[in-house]
Design an enzyme around this catalytic site. Structure first.
Site, PDB file in Angstrom:
ATOM      1  N   GLU A  89      -9.618  -5.785  -4.236  1.00  0.00           N
ATOM      2  CA  GLU A  89      -8.944  -4.722  -3.504  1.00  0.00           C
ATOM      3  C   GLU A  89      -9.878  -3.828  -2.674  1.00  0.00           C
ATOM      4  O   GLU A  89      -9.635  -3.571  -1.513  1.00  0.00           O
ATOM      5  CB  GLU A  89      -8.187  -3.807  -4.478  1.00  0.00           C
ATOM      6  CG  GLU A  89      -6.849  -4.343  -4.926  1.00  0.00           C
ATOM      7  CD  GLU A  89      -5.743  -4.194  -3.911  1.00  0.00           C
ATOM      8  OE1 GLU A  89      -5.981  -3.660  -2.811  1.00  0.00           O
ATOM      9  OE2 GLU A  89      -4.626  -4.624  -4.214  1.00  0.00           O
ATOM     10  N   HIS A  94      -7.847  -5.597   0.112  1.00  0.00           N
ATOM     11  CA  HIS A  94      -6.601  -4.857   0.246  1.00  0.00           C
ATOM     12  C   HIS A  94      -5.776  -5.330   1.446  1.00  0.00           C
ATOM     13  O   HIS A  94      -6.272  -5.412   2.568  1.00  0.00           O
ATOM     14  CB  HIS A  94      -6.928  -3.364   0.399  1.00  0.00           C
ATOM     15  CG  HIS A  94      -5.752  -2.462   0.393  1.00  0.00           C
ATOM     16  ND1 HIS A  94      -4.948  -2.293  -0.707  1.00  0.00           N
ATOM     17  CD2 HIS A  94      -5.223  -1.665   1.359  1.00  0.00           C
ATOM     18  CE1 HIS A  94      -3.989  -1.427  -0.426  1.00  0.00           C
ATOM     19  NE2 HIS A  94      -4.124  -1.035   0.828  1.00  0.00           N
ATOM     20  N   SER A 115       0.835  -1.185   0.000  1.00  0.00           N
ATOM     21  CA  SER A 115       0.000   0.000   0.000  1.00  0.00           C
ATOM     22  C   SER A 115       0.881   1.250   0.000  1.00  0.00           C
ATOM     23  O   SER A 115       1.663   1.466  -0.927  1.00  0.00           O
ATOM     24  CB  SER A 115      -0.953  -0.068   1.199  1.00  0.00           C
ATOM     25  OG  SER A 115      -1.975   0.891   1.127  1.00  0.00           O
TER      26      SER A 115
END
Length: 484
Positions: free
Chosen positions: A311, A402, A182
């Protein structure tokens, strides 16, 4: 051949004693730079001080200041926080080094990631570390050297420490892989571009980075407008925002701001999120990565990168909450204007189990898949590039959402049998890549072959019992999103 694990190691500032286990040793809380507090707040990291005797390295150092969030209850105020942790296996020889950059940019700490399995199963040395976050890492003012890049400079200082010291832990300073998730993956992209970071790493792995991500309106928080970049902001804009925040805090210059307690800065509304983006147009990041990638102005190192199959599902749940059938057309209109109808026809509510899942599918494909695939295309024209999609549908209640892949590289006891096998496979791929620049290693790892992305735009799907190529373009409707 194994040797007796050493729990005491000499580094440049003195000796440290960690915790020795049967097959590895863990060192925690080693300072890699001086505390960035007082007059050193918003300055480049300075060298750590020497110490006498043997320093205890059996416990983590302080996390960098943060206020926590709905998905993390960590709160911290002590700016003495530039610490790192080393996990090294008890094997002979020089081993590849993997340096982990944690995600978010406003919360987190290196010690939250247990590198035991990665180090021992992959026979690599793993380094995790803390860096300045939010207002402490990304603040800026006109004339302030390093505006928007203090966190990035901390990361570089950690890499420099690794180059100077990791041999003492059995690591090879000439074979360092920078990897992150990320925000951490986007930071790795910044280091790929930054001339100041050249030579400090030899490979990069990026999980769900957003180096090329722009945001349609409403895509993240309710009420958030469209953003040209999620990860980056022009340095001059950061400095203007910094002036406004300084005035709200009653300060006219940086000396005044350096005199404020950390708690007072943290109390300013949204101050950690406001300064998450990294500044560009400066010596640390001369251009946004999209431009640098296209021009080939990157470190010439192999890259392994990808994202997760679903995601945006968890992001919808965390930052927005349930989406209703009435919300859906309103959100589409805000995000896509007069093209909202096209998107609604391509992603009809009837095709999904809930409006939240429909909205998450739209954003997974538009916000994540499209720029991730474009990143593969740009980088593969200049450096060896391997692409993946983590696709375990049972990784969480939101599927492969995610960051859910990270628990397979830093695993705990919650993985099932098939997930444990996938974890072992990923650790082998990742550490073979760290060792050789190719996730297939020397070809003897017994795993399905993983071609480079340039070979037919190959993306390796990673799921329990199903490691194979995937038609990523079709799966994420990239032809539909080409002009939106």
């Amino acid at each position: 051949m194994r040797h007796d694990t050493r729990d005491t190691v000499r580094v440049e500032n003195g000796e440290v004693r960690g915790v020795a286990h049967a097959d590895h040793t863990v060192f925690q809380g080693i300072p890699y730079a001086a505390p960035p507090k007082g007059e050193l707040r918003w300055q480049s990291p300075r060298p750590a001080a020497d110490w006498a005797g043997v320093r205890d390295a059996t416990r983590p150092g302080n996390p960098c200041p943060q206020v926590g969030s709905s998905y993390s209850d960590t709160k911290a105020t002590d700016e003495d926080c530039l610490f790192l942790n080393v996990t090294t296996p008890s094997t002979e020889g020089r081993r590849p080094v993997m340096v982990w950059v944690h995600g978010d940019g406003a919360i987190g700490a290196g010690h939250h990631f247990d590198a035991t399995a990665l180090a021992t199963k992959g026979d690599v040395v793993v380094v995790t570390f803390n860096y300045r976050l939010g207002v402490f890492g990304g603040f800026g003012l006109p004339g302030l050297d390093g505006s928007g890049a203090f966190g990035l400079r901390d990361q570089r200082a950690a890499l420099e420490w690794v180059r100077r010291n990791v041999a003492s832990f059995g690591g090879d300073p000439g074979n360092v892989t920078l990897f992150g998730v990320s925000y951490g993956a986007s930071a790795a992209a910044a280091h790929l571009v930054s001339p100041a970071s050249r030579g400090l790493f030899h490979k990069v792995i990026a999980h769900s980075g957003f180096a090329l991500v722009d945001l349609p309106a409403e895509a993240w928080y309710p009420g958030l407008g469209a953003l040209p970049w999620l990860a980056w902001r022009d340095t001059a804009e950061i400095e203007g925002i910094g002036q406004a925040v300084a005035a709200e805090l009653g300060c006219a210059d940086v000396d005044c701001l350096r005199g404020l307690p950390a708690e007072e800065l943290l109390d300013h509304p949204q101050v950690m999120n406001i300064f998450q983006p990294v500044g560009y147009g400066n010596a640390d990041l001369p251009a946004v990565p999209a431009e640098a990638f296209a021009a080939g102005e990157v470190a010439k190192v192999a890259v392994l990168a990808g994202n997760t199959r679903h995601e945006h599902r968890g992001i919808v749940d965390i930052f927005r909450g349930p989406v209703t059938a009435e919300d859906y057309p309103r959100l589409l209109a805000a995000a896509f204007g007069d093209r909202a109808g096209e998107v609604a026809r391509e992603y009809p509510l009837s095709a999904f189990e809930s409006p939240s899942r429909a909205w998450a599918a739209v954003l997974t494909d538009r916000v994540w898949a499209r720029p991730t695939f474009r990143q593969h295309e740009l980088l593969s024209a200049h450096v060896p590039t391997y692409a993946f999609e983590f696709a375990d549908p049972a990784a969480s209640e939101n599927g492969a959402s995610h960051s859910t892949d990270i628990g397979y590289l830093f695993p705990d006891e919650e993985l099932t049998g098939g997930q444990r096998e996938l974890s072992d496979a990923m650790i082998r791929y990742w550490t073979d890549f760290a060792r050789t620049g190719d996730p297939n290693g020397d070809g003897s790892n017994g795993l399905p072959h993983w071609p480079e992305f340039s070979h037919g735009r190959h993306v390796q799907s990673l799921a329990p019992g199903a490691i194979t190529g995937v038609d990523y373009r079709a799966e994420h409707r990239l032809d539909f999103w080409a002009d939106k």
